[in-house]
Design an enzyme around this catalytic site. Structure first.
Site, mmCIF file in Angstrom:
data_model
loop_
_atom_site.group_PDB
_atom_site.id
_atom_site.type_symbol
_atom_site.label_atom_id
_atom_site.label_comp_id
_atom_site.label_asym_id
_atom_site.label_seq_id
_atom_site.Cartn_x
_atom_site.Cartn_y
_atom_site.Cartn_z
ATOM 1 C CB THR A 1 -0.897 -0.001 1.266
ATOM 2 O OG1 THR A 1 -1.428 1.296 1.477
ATOM 3 C CG2 THR A 1 -0.099 -0.357 2.526
ATOM 4 C CG ASP A 2 -1.103 5.018 -0.949
ATOM 5 O OD1 ASP A 2 -1.670 4.371 -0.043
ATOM 6 O OD2 ASP A 2 -1.674 5.942 -1.579
ATOM 7 C CD GLU A 3 -3.434 3.348 4.197
ATOM 8 O OE1 GLU A 3 -3.381 3.331 5.434
ATOM 9 O OE2 GLU A 3 -4.472 3.092 3.559
ATOM 10 C CE1 TYR B 1 -3.249 -2.704 5.667
ATOM 11 C CE2 TYR B 1 -3.253 -0.355 5.150
ATOM 12 C CZ TYR B 1 -3.266 -1.680 4.732
ATOM 13 O OH TYR B 1 -3.287 -1.983 3.380
ATOM 14 C CE LYS C 1 0.139 -4.656 2.906
ATOM 15 N NZ LYS C 1 -0.234 -6.004 2.389
HETATM 16 P P1 NAD Z 1 -9.608 -7.431 2.165
HETATM 17 O O1 NAD Z 1 -9.593 -7.170 3.629
HETATM 18 O O2 NAD Z 1 -10.826 -7.160 1.379
HETATM 19 O O3 NAD Z 1 -9.222 -8.966 1.883
HETATM 20 C C1 NAD Z 1 -8.182 -9.617 2.574
HETATM 21 C C2 NAD Z 1 -8.291 -11.122 2.295
HETATM 22 O O4 NAD Z 1 -7.206 -11.766 2.972
HETATM 23 C C3 NAD Z 1 -9.574 -11.747 2.822
HETATM 24 O O5 NAD Z 1 -10.103 -12.630 1.865
HETATM 25 C C4 NAD Z 1 -9.144 -12.484 4.086
HETATM 26 O O6 NAD Z 1 -9.931 -13.633 4.353
HETATM 27 C C5 NAD Z 1 -7.708 -12.852 3.724
HETATM 28 N N1 NAD Z 1 -6.863 -13.016 4.911
HETATM 29 C C6 NAD Z 1 -6.685 -12.130 5.935
HETATM 30 N N2 NAD Z 1 -5.863 -12.660 6.856
HETATM 31 C C7 NAD Z 1 -5.501 -13.894 6.406
HETATM 32 C C8 NAD Z 1 -4.664 -14.922 6.909
HETATM 33 N N3 NAD Z 1 -4.057 -14.804 8.097
HETATM 34 N N4 NAD Z 1 -4.496 -16.045 6.157
HETATM 35 C C9 NAD Z 1 -5.109 -16.176 4.963
HETATM 36 N N5 NAD Z 1 -5.943 -15.247 4.451
HETATM 37 C C10 NAD Z 1 -6.131 -14.109 5.163
HETATM 38 O O7 NAD Z 1 -8.347 -6.630 1.610
HETATM 39 P P2 NAD Z 1 -8.142 -5.892 0.205
HETATM 40 O O8 NAD Z 1 -8.648 -4.504 0.329
HETATM 41 O O9 NAD Z 1 -8.608 -6.764 -0.888
HETATM 42 O O10 NAD Z 1 -6.550 -5.801 0.194
HETATM 43 C C11 NAD Z 1 -5.773 -6.852 -0.375
HETATM 44 C C12 NAD Z 1 -4.302 -6.495 -0.284
HETATM 45 O O11 NAD Z 1 -4.063 -5.270 -0.994
HETATM 46 C C13 NAD Z 1 -3.813 -6.254 1.143
HETATM 47 O O12 NAD Z 1 -2.512 -6.791 1.248
HETATM 48 C C14 NAD Z 1 -3.792 -4.737 1.288
HETATM 49 O O13 NAD Z 1 -2.805 -4.324 2.200
HETATM 50 C C15 NAD Z 1 -3.439 -4.327 -0.138
HETATM 51 N N6 NAD Z 1 -3.933 -2.984 -0.542
HETATM 52 C C16 NAD Z 1 -5.253 -2.654 -0.390
HETATM 53 C C17 NAD Z 1 -5.697 -1.399 -0.837
HETATM 54 C C18 NAD Z 1 -7.151 -0.994 -0.711
HETATM 55 O O14 NAD Z 1 -7.488 0.154 -1.007
HETATM 56 N N7 NAD Z 1 -8.054 -1.876 -0.327
HETATM 57 C C19 NAD Z 1 -4.792 -0.503 -1.419
HETATM 58 C C20 NAD Z 1 -3.448 -0.891 -1.558
HETATM 59 C C21 NAD Z 1 -3.030 -2.144 -1.132
HETATM 60 P P1 TYD Z 2 -10.733 3.912 4.395
HETATM 61 O O1 TYD Z 2 -11.700 3.488 3.339
HETATM 62 O O2 TYD Z 2 -10.806 3.275 5.745
HETATM 63 O O3 TYD Z 2 -9.269 3.766 3.781
HETATM 64 P P2 TYD Z 2 -7.829 4.269 4.359
HETATM 65 O O4 TYD Z 2 -7.969 4.680 5.762
HETATM 66 O O5 TYD Z 2 -6.991 3.044 4.207
HETATM 67 O O6 TYD Z 2 -7.417 5.392 3.449
HETATM 68 O O7 TYD Z 2 -10.880 5.479 4.611
HETATM 69 C C1 TYD Z 2 -10.720 6.389 3.545
HETATM 70 C C2 TYD Z 2 -10.787 7.785 4.125
HETATM 71 O O8 TYD Z 2 -12.100 8.012 4.638
HETATM 72 C C3 TYD Z 2 -9.842 7.989 5.302
HETATM 73 O O9 TYD Z 2 -9.345 9.334 5.251
HETATM 74 C C4 TYD Z 2 -10.736 7.821 6.534
HETATM 75 C C5 TYD Z 2 -12.080 8.321 6.041
HETATM 76 N N1 TYD Z 2 -13.276 7.675 6.645
HETATM 77 C C6 TYD Z 2 -14.315 8.461 7.130
HETATM 78 O O10 TYD Z 2 -14.253 9.710 7.093
HETATM 79 N N2 TYD Z 2 -15.418 7.836 7.649
HETATM 80 C C7 TYD Z 2 -15.523 6.469 7.712
HETATM 81 O O11 TYD Z 2 -16.558 5.958 8.247
HETATM 82 C C8 TYD Z 2 -14.463 5.667 7.199
HETATM 83 C C9 TYD Z 2 -14.528 4.172 7.238
HETATM 84 C C10 TYD Z 2 -13.353 6.317 6.657
#
Ligand code: NAD
Ligand code: TYD
Length: 351
Positions: free
Chosen positions: A132-134, A157, A161
């Site tokens: 992630t970019d975080e 988080y 990561k």
């Molecule tokens: P998500 O929470 O929707 O899905 C995570 C999946 O991983 C789920 O299916 C869960 O069952 C599985 N999982 C969690 N812990 C596990 C474990 N211990 N063993 C096996 N499986 C496990 O997450 P997402 O949003 O799809 O993110 C997927 C990946 O992409 C993550 O690594 C996250 O850090 C990265 N990412 C997400 C975003 C975003 O905006 N959602 C952006 C950048 C990177």
């Molecule tokens: P989120 O979807 O949790 O992603 P991330 O924290 O990984 O960027 O949140 C996106 C943005 O929205 C973040 O600045 C937090 C804000 N946010 C709210 O303002 N209200 C909410 O209920 C949630 C879940 C997030």
């Protein structure tokens, strides 16, 4: 011989789009989806793939060293695309250890298993870690994260990561493991669990419930449609250079408040409500602890080196997303019926 690609976290939001793309685009690969099916994992996301001959699912937890070793010994993957992780910042604030276990220890278990399996033959092998970019921390009003930006994670988080990214690089340098890493901005689209901002707001607007905005809603995120992330993952997995990192972003920055106003407008139209009706649901609530101000990505390296660009404008992406959530009421009701109600009241009551 057919290549076997192990995708972890394939039942989650981004993972399910990656699995679908790989199964449909590469009939010559065996795609093995490994997932523990936590609250965020949902096999309903992959119902259309169940009968595909090149797809299989294995339920396993990446924190279970023995189970992971056995999966590698049995299936002998040629490539790993690692997405499994705890992914929600708010949950990391209330339960950081779960993030260290899955994101750090889980990643190390996978790295060790790949290292053992590929010890004597690294040709064509690749461990691809999705991040992630975080990890780069928080930006001020200007500037973009590049691949050279120093790590400065600020939530449990992002720290977990960042730690897993360091482990992947350490296994590359120390054990010569073939790896690639990408760091992506905020994703949105179908199948995202409704604890994240956009699907949470869609669900609340649908039910005419308050939309909780943290602080003043001035925090900025760079939003990318999930299928564009999946396409970038495909490209990097096949063409990314060994040991390299690629940033992926949407070049699409929004303050949370502007994003939610836009979403309200799209929802009013889709639901046949009066313009301006849903915006009244916006409610400012107590800010997230340590809330990062701004994330924004420079995807220049990926665009010039691998010729990637996002396929969708945000307007089209958000309409597609709203349309999907409104048409897939059953999906939403199913994921909301678990422990979601408890989670919601813990997070938002008294906020
Ligand atoms: P998500 O929470 O929707 O899905 C995570 C999946 O991983 C789920 O299916 C869960 O069952 C599985 N999982 C969690 N812990 C596990 C474990 N211990 N063993 C096996 N499986 C496990 O997450 P997402 O949003 O799809 O993110 C997927 C990946 O992409 C993550 O690594 C996250 O850090 C990265 N990412 C997400 C975003 C975003 O905006 N959602 C952006 C950048 C990177
Ligand atoms: P989120 O979807 O949790 O992603 P991330 O924290 O990984 O960027 O949140 C996106 C943005 O929205 C973040 O600045 C937090 C804000 N946010 C709210 O303002 N209200 C909410 O209920 C949630 C879940 C997030």
């Amino acid at each position: 011989m057919k290549k076997t690609i192990l995708i972890t976290g394939g039942a989650g939001f981004i993972g399910s789009h990656v699995v679908r793309l790989m199964v449909n685009k590469y009939p010559g690969y065996r795609i093995l989806n490994l997932d523990a099916l936590t609250y965020a994992g949902n096999l309903e996301n992959l119902k259309d793939l169940e009968e595909k001959p090149n797809y299989a699912f294995v339920k396993a937890d990446i924190t279970d060293e023995k189970a992971i070793r056995e999966v590698f010994e049995k299936h002998k993957p040629d490539g790993v695309i690692h997405l499994a992780a705890e992914s929600h910042v708010d949950r990391s604030i209330s339960d950081p250890l779960a993030f260290i276990r899955s994101n750090v220890v889980g990643t190390v278990n996978l790295l060790n298993a790949a290292r053992n399996l590929w010890e004597n033959d690294k040709e064509g092998k690749c461990f691809y870690h999705i991040s992630t970019d975080e990890v780069y921390g928080s930006l001020g009003a200007t500037g973009l994260f590049t691949e050279e930006t120093a790590y400065d994670p600020r939530s449990p988080y992002s720290a977990s990561k960042a730690s897993s990214d360091h482990m992947v690089r350490a296994w590359h340098h120390t054990y010569n493991l073939p790896v690639v890493i990408s760091n992506c901005s905020n994703n949105y689209g179908p199948n995202q669990f409704p604890e994240k901002l956009i699907p949470l707001a869609i669900n609340n607007i649908k039910h005419k419930k308050d939309i909780p905005i943290y602080g003043k809603g001035e925090n900025v995120r760079d939003w990318l449609f999930v299928e564009d992330h999946a396409a970038a993952i495909d490209l990097i997995f096949h063409k990314g250079r060994n040991g390299e990192t690629y940033n992926i972003g949407g070049n699409n920055e929004w303050t949370n408040i502007d994003l939610i106003r836009k979403l309200c407008e799209v929802m009013d139209k889709a639901l046949g409500r009066e313009p301006g009706e849903s915006v009244k649901l916006i409610t400012f609530v107590k800010d997230r602890a340590g809330h990062d101000k701004r994330y924004a990505i420079d995807s220049g390296k990926l665009m010039t080196e691998l010729d990637w660009k996002p396929s969708l404008q945000f307007e089209e992406g958000i309409e597609k997303t709203v349309d999907w959530y409104l048409k897939n009421e059953g999906w939403l009701e199913n994921v909301l019926s678990g422990d979601y109600a408890n989670y919601y009241s813990q997070q938002y009551d008294n906020r």
